[in-house]
Design an enzyme around this catalytic site. Structure first.
Site, PDB file in Angstrom:
ATOM      1  N   GLU A   1       0.862  -1.191   0.000  1.00 15.16           N
ATOM      2  CA  GLU A   1       0.000   0.000   0.000  1.00 15.16           C
ATOM      3  C   GLU A   1       0.891   1.231   0.000  1.00 15.16           C
ATOM      4  OE1 GLU A   1      -2.475  -0.182   3.520  1.00 15.16           O
ATOM      5  OE2 GLU A   1      -2.961  -2.282   3.106  1.00 15.16           O
TER       6      GLU A   1
ATOM      7  N   LYS B   1       2.317   4.589   1.506  1.00  9.36           N
ATOM      8  CA  LYS B   1       2.422   5.147   2.847  1.00  9.36           C
ATOM      9  C   LYS B   1       2.049   6.621   2.735  1.00  9.36           C
ATOM     10  CE  LYS B   1       5.413   5.267   6.911  1.00  9.36           C
ATOM     11  NZ  LYS B   1       4.823   6.444   7.436  1.00  9.36           N
TER      12      LYS B   1
ATOM     13  N   ASP C   1       1.236  10.327   3.730  1.00 10.46           N
ATOM     14  CA  ASP C   1       1.884  11.182   4.722  1.00 10.46           C
ATOM     15  C   ASP C   1       0.862  12.078   5.404  1.00 10.46           C
ATOM     16  OD1 ASP C   1       3.859  12.232   6.230  1.00 10.46           O
ATOM     17  OD2 ASP C   1       4.791  13.411   4.632  1.00 10.46           O
TER      18      ASP C   1
ATOM     19  N   TYR D   1      -7.492   2.047   5.813  1.00  9.65           N
ATOM     20  CA  TYR D   1      -6.606   0.920   5.515  1.00  9.65           C
ATOM     21  C   TYR D   1      -6.674  -0.261   6.474  1.00  9.65           C
ATOM     22  CZ  TYR D   1      -3.339   3.735   8.396  1.00  9.65           C
ATOM     23  OH  TYR D   1      -2.760   4.491   9.364  1.00  9.65           O
TER      24      TYR D   1
ATOM     25  N   LYS E   1      10.685   3.392   3.385  1.00 11.58           N
ATOM     26  CA  LYS E   1      10.680   4.855   3.255  1.00 11.58           C
ATOM     27  C   LYS E   1      11.437   5.283   2.003  1.00 11.58           C
ATOM     28  CE  LYS E   1       9.501   7.317   6.727  1.00 11.58           C
ATOM     29  NZ  LYS E   1       9.520   7.598   7.983  1.00 11.58           N
TER      30      LYS E   1
ATOM     31  N   CYS F   1      14.170  50.204   0.472  1.00 10.46           N
ATOM     32  CA  CYS F   1      13.848  49.235  -0.571  1.00 10.46           C
ATOM     33  C   CYS F   1      15.091  48.920  -1.394  1.00 10.46           C
ATOM     34  CB  CYS F   1      12.758  49.794  -1.472  1.00 10.46           C
ATOM     35  SG  CYS F   1      12.451  48.748  -2.899  1.00 10.46           S
TER      36      CYS F   1
ATOM     37  N   CYS G   1      14.350  50.515  -5.083  1.00 11.71           N
ATOM     38  CA  CYS G   1      14.155  51.938  -5.389  1.00 11.71           C
ATOM     39  C   CYS G   1      14.706  52.874  -4.313  1.00 11.71           C
ATOM     40  CB  CYS G   1      12.677  52.233  -5.618  1.00 11.71           C
ATOM     41  SG  CYS G   1      11.707  52.157  -4.100  1.00 11.71           S
TER      42      CYS G   1
ATOM     43  N   CYS H   1       7.534  48.156   0.811  1.00 12.20           N
ATOM     44  CA  CYS H   1       7.955  49.340   0.080  1.00 12.20           C
ATOM     45  C   CYS H   1       6.657  50.015  -0.355  1.00 12.20           C
ATOM     46  CB  CYS H   1       8.776  48.941  -1.149  1.00 12.20           C
ATOM     47  SG  CYS H   1       9.069  50.358  -2.235  1.00 12.20           S
TER      48      CYS H   1
ATOM     49  N   CYS I   1       7.695  51.867  -7.556  1.00 15.87           N
ATOM     50  CA  CYS I   1       8.921  51.072  -7.408  1.00 15.87           C
ATOM     51  C   CYS I   1       9.015  50.071  -8.562  1.00 15.87           C
ATOM     52  CB  CYS I   1       8.889  50.333  -6.071  1.00 15.87           C
ATOM     53  SG  CYS I   1      10.223  49.133  -5.904  1.00 15.87           S
TER      54      CYS I   1
HETATM   55  S1  IVH Z   1      -0.553   0.528   8.782  1.00 11.61           S
HETATM   56  C1  IVH Z   1       0.612  -1.031  12.961  1.00 11.61           C
HETATM   57  N1  IVH Z   1      -0.870   1.524   6.355  1.00 11.61           N
HETATM   58  O1  IVH Z   1       2.399   5.359   8.797  1.00 11.61           O
HETATM   59  C2  IVH Z   1      -0.150  -0.205  12.077  1.00 11.61           C
HETATM   60  N2  IVH Z   1       0.025   2.922   8.054  1.00 11.61           N
HETATM   61  O2  IVH Z   1       4.911   4.766  10.187  1.00 11.61           O
HETATM   62  C3  IVH Z   1       0.541   0.764  11.241  1.00 11.61           C
HETATM   63  N3  IVH Z   1       0.556   5.192   7.339  1.00 11.61           N
HETATM   64  O3  IVH Z   1       1.104   5.397  12.057  1.00 11.61           O
HETATM   65  C4  IVH Z   1      -0.349   1.406  10.308  1.00 11.61           C
HETATM   66  N4  IVH Z   1      -0.092   4.949   5.247  1.00 11.61           N
HETATM   67  O4  IVH Z   1       0.004   6.913  10.285  1.00 11.61           O
HETATM   68  C5  IVH Z   1      -0.467   1.755   7.623  1.00 11.61           C
HETATM   69  N5  IVH Z   1      -1.200   2.297   4.170  1.00 11.61           N
HETATM   70  C6  IVH Z   1      -0.802   2.513   5.436  1.00 11.61           C
HETATM   71  C7  IVH Z   1      -0.294   3.764   5.865  1.00 11.61           C
HETATM   72  C8  IVH Z   1       0.117   3.928   7.189  1.00 11.61           C
HETATM   73  C9  IVH Z   1       0.400   5.784   6.143  1.00 11.61           C
HETATM   74  C10 IVH Z   1       1.123   5.858   8.531  1.00 11.61           C
HETATM   75  C11 IVH Z   1       0.323   5.646   9.792  1.00 11.61           C
HETATM   76  C12 IVH Z   1       1.268   4.959  10.754  1.00 11.61           C
HETATM   77  C13 IVH Z   1       2.593   5.355  10.199  1.00 11.61           C
HETATM   78  C14 IVH Z   1       3.655   4.339  10.610  1.00 11.61           C
END
Ligand code: IVH
Length: 719
Positions: free
Chosen positions: A120, A122, A124, A242, A338, A433, A436, A451, A456
């Site tokens: 999946e 991740k 942010d 999720y 990451k 400024c 000018c 300014c 200007c």
């Molecule tokens: S699973 C144990 N799935 O990443 C459960 N987390 O670094 C962990 N996050 O706290 C969560 N996308 O805020 C999961 N597809 C995804 C995610 C996800 C973002 C975040 C979530 C978690 C953090 C962990």
């Protein structure tokens, strides 16, 4: 039982039918991103429901679509314990670490048992737990939304979560059945603030003189903890679900356990139940396939409308997950891969001061060139004096530079260690400024220096760039370098080039010896004694073709409607929306010039502060003279919207296929200008389907339902 009837239906049934319809269209819009209704259609139904609910307050339930924005939580946010801790994930930063994790997983299972994985994105943002409880007639209703907090105890932010349109307030019995869900369950997911919403929020903050949020994650976190659901509703947060957990009903797994046998089935069930589940997930059976998914995700990263910082890999089988268990704070059955950070460390060599369109002086960091997120960065905005103070910045410091989804790089912190000693030179704000020489002023209550010299050259340069830009007067060919030339120099001098352009150092050159400027104000652009073929041909690298094209563009821009011109005038606090609202309300520049502050405040979205600056702008002699000159050159100064016709009032059109001369947008604009509506799908209520070449299922549907079909000529005849 209610006995009140409305058109053969009880009021109660009528209200329920409206709610179902609204829920369905919210789902199409916010979850599937495939709206079938226009905003106006949605609003009309919503208002109908609101009116009925106002007449029968006893029939209003908390899961009605009208109940997204409620009152503020009186006592602030209450702390709540999670059913099962919300853990975090261990990270892997490269292939080796990922393979090592997969080996540990295999080591925790029988040798014959090959684990499958779900990949999946991740996202942010920040994680959230939603609980649903049994509602009437076999439905499930949202009970609470709680932040992760310290993992064990979070904050109850339900009032804010309710405003997130992709979070269902209600799941119908049919959807529950289809998804195989009980009436009570728990959903976990990530709340994100999409890039576009983030930018809009920061624009608004800057217009209000507030420091912008550093990144979408912080902005989402801050928004979720705002005590004003109204504001949260405007921010457009999204929730991607999720995890699907059990709330411990009869015959179900214990509270907080996974409800289904695999993670992938959980995602599918969430989808069927109407939750927004990120479409980018994949079930795979090997680490090689995981690596391909990661590579694809990384390639997609910049094009996504929200930020991601990696890929989460989860063992698919929940039975295997149970056997693998947890370490102290993270599950053994999942890992976060990451992406390499889009941040780098470099030296702050100098601070330059850039003068903007409104005269605002912005400090800009000149950095030792550094490669971040795919480009070489040499400039970063420092916003204002407060930001410099917050960072505790000195010239010579090493700083961490980040590039988010935004093009403009940001300095997030000062780095200090043995290899990176602190700088020593104080950053001194100029008193005059830099362009000018006029004394700078700081207005009471504002952080910014300004300014105030209206002529200007730096201000004029920014003003012209803004005026000509796409979305404003749209004068193609009048970009940065043309503006610079019109002002008598070849390329912008260091420190005045826009931040976007200056991420690549080669684009910044020192100012060439100044020639005489062709223009000294916006109006001069339209003055043919100043800007004409002969004068343009004296500029560098401008041939006849370019000159003629530019002149044609300038001519065409005179037809831009009032809202664009208002935006182009660069009135403080008047952005796209405000300009549109003013144009819609007043219809002509004269009506606007004549408007009192009181009349201005009556316009939607316009508060006293904006009303005052608009009023101030139109009482200033210089501005009025500018308007008169522009009028003299033939600029439109009236609003299209005002001339909205009534020929097609009450009619709904559906467009399908390719029309011979009109684009879809043009056809839509014409229909709407004549008072008609355009919808995305054919129903019995559709007045006409306008069909072009290769019309598909919509045409068939029209024929089935007996809806009249027009071709383009037929439509134009009606108009
Ligand atoms: S699973 C144990 N799935 O990443 C459960 N987390 O670094 C962990 N996050 O706290 C969560 N996308 O805020 C999961 N597809 C995804 C995610 C996800 C973002 C975040 C979530 C978690 C953090 C962990």
């Amino acid at each position: 039982m209610t006995t009140v009837k409305a058109g053969g239906m009880t009021v109660e049934a009528k209200m329920e039918a409206l709610r179902e319809e609204l829920r369905h269209h919210e789902y199409l819009y916010y979850v599937l991103d495939q709206p079938e209704w226009t905003d106006a259609q949605y609003d009309a139904r919503m208002n109908e429901l609101k009116a009925l609910e106002a007449e029968h307050p006893e029939l209003v339930a908390a899961d009605s679509p009208t109940q997204r924005v409620g009152g503020k939580p009186k006592e602030g946010f209450v702390k709540v314990a999670h059913s099962k801790p919300m853990l975090s994930l261990d990270n892997a930063y490269n292939e080796e670490e990922l393979r090592a994790w997969a080996e540990r997983v295999q080591g925790g299972l029988a040798a014959s048992e090959k684990p499958g994985f779900v990949c999946e994105l991740k996202l942010d943002g920040l994680s959230l737990a939603l609980t649903y409880e049994a509602g009437v007639k076999g439905t499930a209703v949202l009970k609470s939304g709680v932040t992760r907090g310290d993992g064990t105890v979070g904050e109850d932010v339900t009032s804010n979560v309710r405003t997130i349109r992709s979070v269902p307030l209600h799941v119908s019995a049919k959807r529950l059945k289809d998804a195989g869900l009980p009436q009570q369950f728990e959903v976990r997911g990530e709340v994100v603030l999409p890039q576009a919403a983030f930018r809009k929020m920061n624009e608004e903050r800057e217009a209000q003189g507030l420091a912008p949020a550093v990144n979408p994650r912080n902005a989402a976190a801050g928004t979720l903890r705002t005590l004003e659901p109204n504001i949260v509703a405007q921010r457009r947060l999204e929730l991607f679900a999720y995890f699907l957990l059990s709330a411990g009903g009869e015959g179900e797994p214990a509270t907080g356990e996974f409800l289904l046998e695999t993670q992938s089935a959980g995602l599918e069930a969430l989808r069927r139940a109407g939750f927004l589940v990120n479409p980018n997930s994949r079930v795979v059976s090997s680490i090689d396939e995981v690596l391909s998914f990661i590579a694809e995700a990384e390639a997609k990263r910049d094009g996504l409308p929200y930020e991601i910082d990696g890929v989460v890999i989860k063992v698919d089988s929940t039975a295997q997950q149970r056997r693998l268990g947890f370490t102290g704070k993270a599950p053994r059955w999942a890992i976060a891969y990451k992406f390499p950070a889009r941040a780098a460390v470099t030296m702050l060599e100098e601070v330059l001061f850039q003068v903007g369109r409104t005269g605002k002086v912005t400090p800009v960091a000149a950095l030792a060139p550094v490669f971040v997120g795919g480009t070489t960065v040499t400039r970063a905005t420092l916003h204002n004096a407060d930001e410099i103070e917050r960072l505790g910045l000195k010239i010579g410091d090493f700083v961490s530079v980040e590039r988010g989804g935004d093009v403009i790089p940001k300095i997030t912190e000062v780095v200090e260690d043995a290899a990176h000693p602190r700088g020593e030179r104080e950053i001194v704000f100029p008193e005059v400024c830099p362009r000018c020489g006029e004394a700078l002023v700081r207005e009471p209550g504002e952080v910014d220096l300004r300014c105030v010299n209206v002529s200007c050259p730096a201000r004029l340069e920014e003003e012209l760039r803004h005026f000509a830009s796409r979305g404003v007067m749209n004068i193609e060919g009048m970009g940065e370098s043309m503006v610079a030339q019109l002002l008598g120099h070849t390329l912008a001098e260091v420190g005045t080039a826009s931040l976007e352009a200056s991420t690549d150092e080669s684009e910044i050159e020192a100012e060439a010896p100044t020639k005489t400027a062709l223009v000294h104000s916006i109006a001069d652009v339209y003055d043919s004694t100043k800007v004409n073929r002969d004068t343009l041909l004296t500029l560098e690298r401008i041939g006849e073709k370019t000159a003629d094209a530019l002149l044609a563009q300038i001519e065409a821009s005179k037809k831009q409607p009032l809202n664009r011109v208002l935006l182009g005038l660069g009135i403080r606090h008047v952005g796209e929306r405000t300009a549109q609202a003013l144009a819609d309300e007043f219809g002509s520049i004269d009506a606007l010039i004549g408007a009192t502050e009181e009349e201005l405040t009556k316009v939607n979205d316009i508060g006293p502060k904006v009303a005052a600056t608009v009023r101030e702008f139109f009482t200033n002699e210089r501005n009025l003279a500018l308007v008169e000159r522009l009028r003299g050159y033939g600029l439109t100064f009236t609003s299209k919207k005002r001339e909205r016709g009534t020929k097609l009032e009450g009619m709904t059109f559906v467009l399908t296929g390719t029309l011979p001369t009109l684009t879809r947008d043009e056809a839509k604009e014409k229909i709407e200008a004549a008072g008609g509506k355009v919808s995305g799908s054919v129903s019995k209520k559709t007045s006409y389907v306008v069909a072009g070449e290769e019309a598909g299922s919509k045409l068939e549907k029209a024929q089935q339902l007996g809806v009249a079909v027009l071709d383009e000529a037929g439509l134009l005849a009606m108009l």
